[in-house]
Design an enzyme around this catalytic site. Structure first.
Site, PDB file in Angstrom:
ATOM      1  N   ARG A   1       0.857  -1.181   0.000  1.00  0.00           N
ATOM      2  CA  ARG A   1       0.000   0.000   0.000  1.00  0.00           C
ATOM      3  C   ARG A   1       0.892   1.229   0.000  1.00  0.00           C
ATOM      4  O   ARG A   1       1.906   1.262   0.706  1.00  0.00           O
ATOM      5  CB  ARG A   1      -0.910   0.030   1.239  1.00  0.00           C
ATOM      6  CG  ARG A   1      -2.061  -0.963   1.222  1.00  0.00           C
ATOM      7  CD  ARG A   1      -3.154  -0.564   0.234  1.00  0.00           C
ATOM      8  NE  ARG A   1      -4.296  -1.453   0.280  1.00  0.00           N
ATOM      9  CZ  ARG A   1      -4.471  -2.529  -0.477  1.00  0.00           C
ATOM     10  NH1 ARG A   1      -3.559  -2.855  -1.373  1.00  0.00           N
ATOM     11  NH2 ARG A   1      -5.558  -3.270  -0.371  1.00  0.00           N
TER      12      ARG A   1
ATOM     13  N   GLU B   1      -4.184   7.630  -4.876  1.00  0.00           N
ATOM     14  CA  GLU B   1      -4.459   6.920  -6.140  1.00  0.00           C
ATOM     15  C   GLU B   1      -5.784   7.411  -6.713  1.00  0.00           C
ATOM     16  O   GLU B   1      -6.737   7.614  -5.951  1.00  0.00           O
ATOM     17  CB  GLU B   1      -4.510   5.410  -5.878  1.00  0.00           C
ATOM     18  CG  GLU B   1      -3.144   4.880  -5.450  1.00  0.00           C
ATOM     19  CD  GLU B   1      -3.143   3.368  -5.181  1.00  0.00           C
ATOM     20  OE1 GLU B   1      -4.158   2.704  -5.449  1.00  0.00           O
ATOM     21  OE2 GLU B   1      -2.125   2.881  -4.703  1.00  0.00           O
TER      22      GLU B   1
ATOM     23  N   HIS C   1      -1.625   0.319  -9.791  1.00  0.00           N
ATOM     24  CA  HIS C   1      -2.217  -0.606  -8.809  1.00  0.00           C
ATOM     25  C   HIS C   1      -2.853  -1.814  -9.517  1.00  0.00           C
ATOM     26  O   HIS C   1      -4.077  -1.998  -9.482  1.00  0.00           O
ATOM     27  CB  HIS C   1      -3.256   0.122  -7.937  1.00  0.00           C
ATOM     28  CG  HIS C   1      -3.540  -0.606  -6.656  1.00  0.00           C
ATOM     29  ND1 HIS C   1      -3.896   0.037  -5.494  1.00  0.00           N
ATOM     30  CD2 HIS C   1      -3.532  -1.935  -6.354  1.00  0.00           C
ATOM     31  CE1 HIS C   1      -4.090  -0.862  -4.532  1.00  0.00           C
ATOM     32  NE2 HIS C   1      -3.877  -2.075  -5.034  1.00  0.00           N
TER      33      HIS C   1
HETATM   34  P1  NAP Z   1      -0.362 -11.377   4.928  1.00  0.00           P
HETATM   35  O1  NAP Z   1      -0.292 -12.806   4.507  1.00  0.00           O
HETATM   36  O2  NAP Z   1      -1.215 -11.018   6.096  1.00  0.00           O
HETATM   37  O3  NAP Z   1       1.146 -10.896   5.190  1.00  0.00           O
HETATM   38  C1  NAP Z   1       1.462  -9.703   5.854  1.00  0.00           C
HETATM   39  C2  NAP Z   1       2.901  -9.764   6.332  1.00  0.00           C
HETATM   40  O4  NAP Z   1       3.203  -8.518   6.956  1.00  0.00           O
HETATM   41  C3  NAP Z   1       3.151 -10.852   7.383  1.00  0.00           C
HETATM   42  O5  NAP Z   1       4.446 -11.382   7.234  1.00  0.00           O
HETATM   43  C4  NAP Z   1       3.048 -10.067   8.692  1.00  0.00           C
HETATM   44  O6  NAP Z   1       3.790 -10.625   9.750  1.00  0.00           O
HETATM   45  C5  NAP Z   1       3.680  -8.764   8.286  1.00  0.00           C
HETATM   46  N1  NAP Z   1       3.369  -7.621   9.149  1.00  0.00           N
HETATM   47  C6  NAP Z   1       4.277  -6.751   9.643  1.00  0.00           C
HETATM   48  N2  NAP Z   1       3.700  -5.796  10.342  1.00  0.00           N
HETATM   49  C7  NAP Z   1       2.378  -6.074  10.340  1.00  0.00           C
HETATM   50  C8  NAP Z   1       1.252  -5.428  10.923  1.00  0.00           C
HETATM   51  N3  NAP Z   1       1.363  -4.310  11.649  1.00  0.00           N
HETATM   52  N4  NAP Z   1       0.041  -5.974  10.727  1.00  0.00           N
HETATM   53  C9  NAP Z   1      -0.100  -7.102   9.977  1.00  0.00           C
HETATM   54  N5  NAP Z   1       0.932  -7.749   9.410  1.00  0.00           N
HETATM   55  C10 NAP Z   1       2.160  -7.235   9.582  1.00  0.00           C
HETATM   56  O7  NAP Z   1      -0.873 -10.460   3.745  1.00  0.00           O
HETATM   57  P2  NAP Z   1      -0.705 -10.703   2.168  1.00  0.00           P
HETATM   58  O8  NAP Z   1      -1.822 -11.531   1.656  1.00  0.00           O
HETATM   59  O9  NAP Z   1       0.697 -11.112   1.916  1.00  0.00           O
HETATM   60  O10 NAP Z   1      -0.954  -9.206   1.644  1.00  0.00           O
HETATM   61  C11 NAP Z   1      -0.096  -8.166   2.075  1.00  0.00           C
HETATM   62  C12 NAP Z   1      -0.622  -6.829   1.627  1.00  0.00           C
HETATM   63  O11 NAP Z   1      -0.421  -6.691   0.235  1.00  0.00           O
HETATM   64  C13 NAP Z   1      -2.126  -6.605   1.788  1.00  0.00           C
HETATM   65  O12 NAP Z   1      -2.459  -6.217   3.099  1.00  0.00           O
HETATM   66  C14 NAP Z   1      -2.420  -5.534   0.788  1.00  0.00           C
HETATM   67  O13 NAP Z   1      -2.322  -4.268   1.383  1.00  0.00           O
HETATM   68  C15 NAP Z   1      -1.314  -5.687  -0.232  1.00  0.00           C
HETATM   69  N6  NAP Z   1      -1.823  -6.117  -1.547  1.00  0.00           N
HETATM   70  C16 NAP Z   1      -1.606  -5.330  -2.632  1.00  0.00           C
HETATM   71  C17 NAP Z   1      -2.051  -5.707  -3.876  1.00  0.00           C
HETATM   72  C18 NAP Z   1      -1.823  -4.859  -5.087  1.00  0.00           C
HETATM   73  O14 NAP Z   1      -2.641  -4.872  -5.996  1.00  0.00           O
HETATM   74  N7  NAP Z   1      -0.713  -4.133  -5.154  1.00  0.00           N
HETATM   75  C19 NAP Z   1      -2.753  -6.912  -4.033  1.00  0.00           C
HETATM   76  C20 NAP Z   1      -2.946  -7.716  -2.910  1.00  0.00           C
HETATM   77  C21 NAP Z   1      -2.481  -7.298  -1.665  1.00  0.00           C
HETATM   78  P3  NAP Z   1       3.521 -12.128  10.288  1.00  0.00           P
HETATM   79  O15 NAP Z   1       4.126 -13.021   9.274  1.00  0.00           O
HETATM   80  O16 NAP Z   1       4.192 -12.176  11.602  1.00  0.00           O
HETATM   81  O17 NAP Z   1       2.016 -12.254  10.373  1.00  0.00           O
END
Ligand code: NAP
Length: 355
Positions: free
Chosen positions: A265, A294, A313
């Site tokens: 983000r 955005e 995005h």
């Molecule tokens: P996820 O599986 O929940 O992974 C989040 C990672 O961030 C985990 O390793 C988590 O730690 C870590 N983290 C560090 N600080 C954190 C906090 N304050 N709160 C929560 N987690 C924290 O999520 P994901 O599915 O990989 O997605 C990650 C992000 O990508 C989404 O939240 C979204 O904003 C973004 N995204 C962007 C697009 C795009 O189109 N560009 C598409 C999809 C998603 P732990 O391992 O210890 O839990």
């Protein structure tokens, strides 16, 4: 002729007419584009009101008034691009479930949803690999200056062999620093370690022993990661803890040869600090799919800096994945309205409205 503001169970309308009656069927507001078969599945059991979410930008007052009116007797909402405010929730006394067509949920006031017993669902997993593809696309395109050099060809300026002023930097064998190592972080790290022989290190995540064994990844402190990575890739969700996680101090820790990638983000990175750093040559470049505002304004220096690859995005934006995300949101909605646990929820399932 102006575009219809919304449609109820298929019939378009542009004027204010009375809200549909809700009997045993629940009322679902859809602010996303679903396919015909997905809409039919919703309409089989429920009353569906479709609103055009693009009007939130072009006619915000009209859109807001209409949405509030429709929310007054709605039970479910399928949405992703409209920011949910407490005022909107106040207008929705019967709302039981919000199904976001996204994995990130920074658009929603979680505490306010919990206080009202409203379930928030999201769409993890189905978009992980597609988003990781774009993460790696940004790594490759930034390293090899693909957009800048493609523009050279397009502009008719490829007049001689490319010399070292246009050389890029290798990706294979380099160090990939993952900030966050969740679903998307791990999928990018896999591409780097297994596909490109990169050394993977990660920070801002709990220990991942299985990934460490699979990829040879190392968990390090954030500052160490910033100082020793050739590519720093941001994959943490946006929250109050991660807003401006990467600012002036963190950028100054990075090597002038390093490249910063943001697939998470926009506000996780302090964009003004990044622009300043890029303009001073503090880092080699940046690959960005997300921005603080955005769509990104055409007046942003990020649109002009040659060492920036900027995408609008598009992390999850493929036909297959967007359909899968919509399907997940639809399934979550129908399950929740039937009183069943959804496939993926953000908040605790104490969501059946009391009283
Ligand atoms: P996820 O599986 O929940 O992974 C989040 C990672 O961030 C985990 O390793 C988590 O730690 C870590 N983290 C560090 N600080 C954190 C906090 N304050 N709160 C929560 N987690 C924290 O999520 P994901 O599915 O990989 O997605 C990650 C992000 O990508 C989404 O939240 C979204 O904003 C973004 N995204 C962007 C697009 C795009 O189109 N560009 C598409 C999809 C998603 P732990 O391992 O210890 O839990």
């Amino acid at each position: 002729m102006h575009a219809p503001l919304y449609a109820i169970n298929g019939a378009s309308r542009s004027d204010d007419v009375s809200a549909p009656s809700v009997s045993a069927r629940s009322k679902i507001i859809v602010l996303e584009v679903l396919s015909d078969d997905q809409m039919a599945a919703l309409r089989e059991h429920h009353d569906v009101v479709v609103l055009d979410a693009s009007l939130a930008k072009t006619s915000p007052d009209t859109f807001n008034t209409t949405l509030m009116h429709e929310l007054s007797n709605a039970h479910a909402l399928i949405v992703s691009k409209v920011k949910m405010t407490e005022a909107l929730l106040d207008a929705a006394p019967q709302l039981r479930v919000i199904a976001s067509v996204s994995v990130g949920y920074d658009n929603y006031p979680l505490e306010a949803l919990n206080a009202r017993g409203i379930l928030l669902c999201n769409t993890p997993d189905v978009l992980t690999e597609t988003t990781a593809d774009v993460g790696f696309l940004l790594i490759m395109a930034s390293a090899r200056r693909a957009v800048e050099l493609s523009n050279l060809v397009r502009d008719g300026k490829w007049t001689q062999s490319i010399d070292e002023q246009y050389f890029g930097t290798d990706v294979h064998g380099k160090t990939l620093g993952m900030i966050g190592m969740g679903r998307i972080g791990a999928a990018i790290a896999r591409r780097g370690a297994l596909g490109f022989g990169m050394q993977v290190q990660y920070a801002m995540a709990s220990p991942k022993p299985a990934l460490e064994a699979e990829l040879g990844a190392r968990r390090v402190e954030l500052d160490d990661l910033l100082a020793s990575s050739d590519f720093v890739c941001v994959t943490v969700p946006l929250s109050s803890e991660t807003r401006h996680l990467i600012g002036k101090r963190e950028l100054e820790k990075m090597s002038p040869h390093a490249i910063l990638i943001n697939i998470a983000r926009g506000p996780v990175i302090d964009e003004a600090a990044l622009i300043d750093c890029l303009q001073r040559g503090g880092i080699r470049g940046a690959g960005l799919d997300v921005f603080e505002q955005e769509p990104l304004s055409s007046s942003s220096p990020l649109t002009r800096l040659p060492q920036v690859v900027a995408l609008p995005h598009i992390g999850s934006a493929t036909h297959d994945t967007r359909r899968a995300m919509a399907q997940r949101a639809l399934d979550n909605t129908l399950l929740a309205l039937e009183g069943e646990p959804p496939l993926s929820a953000v908040n605790e399932p104490h969501w059946t409205r009391k009283g």
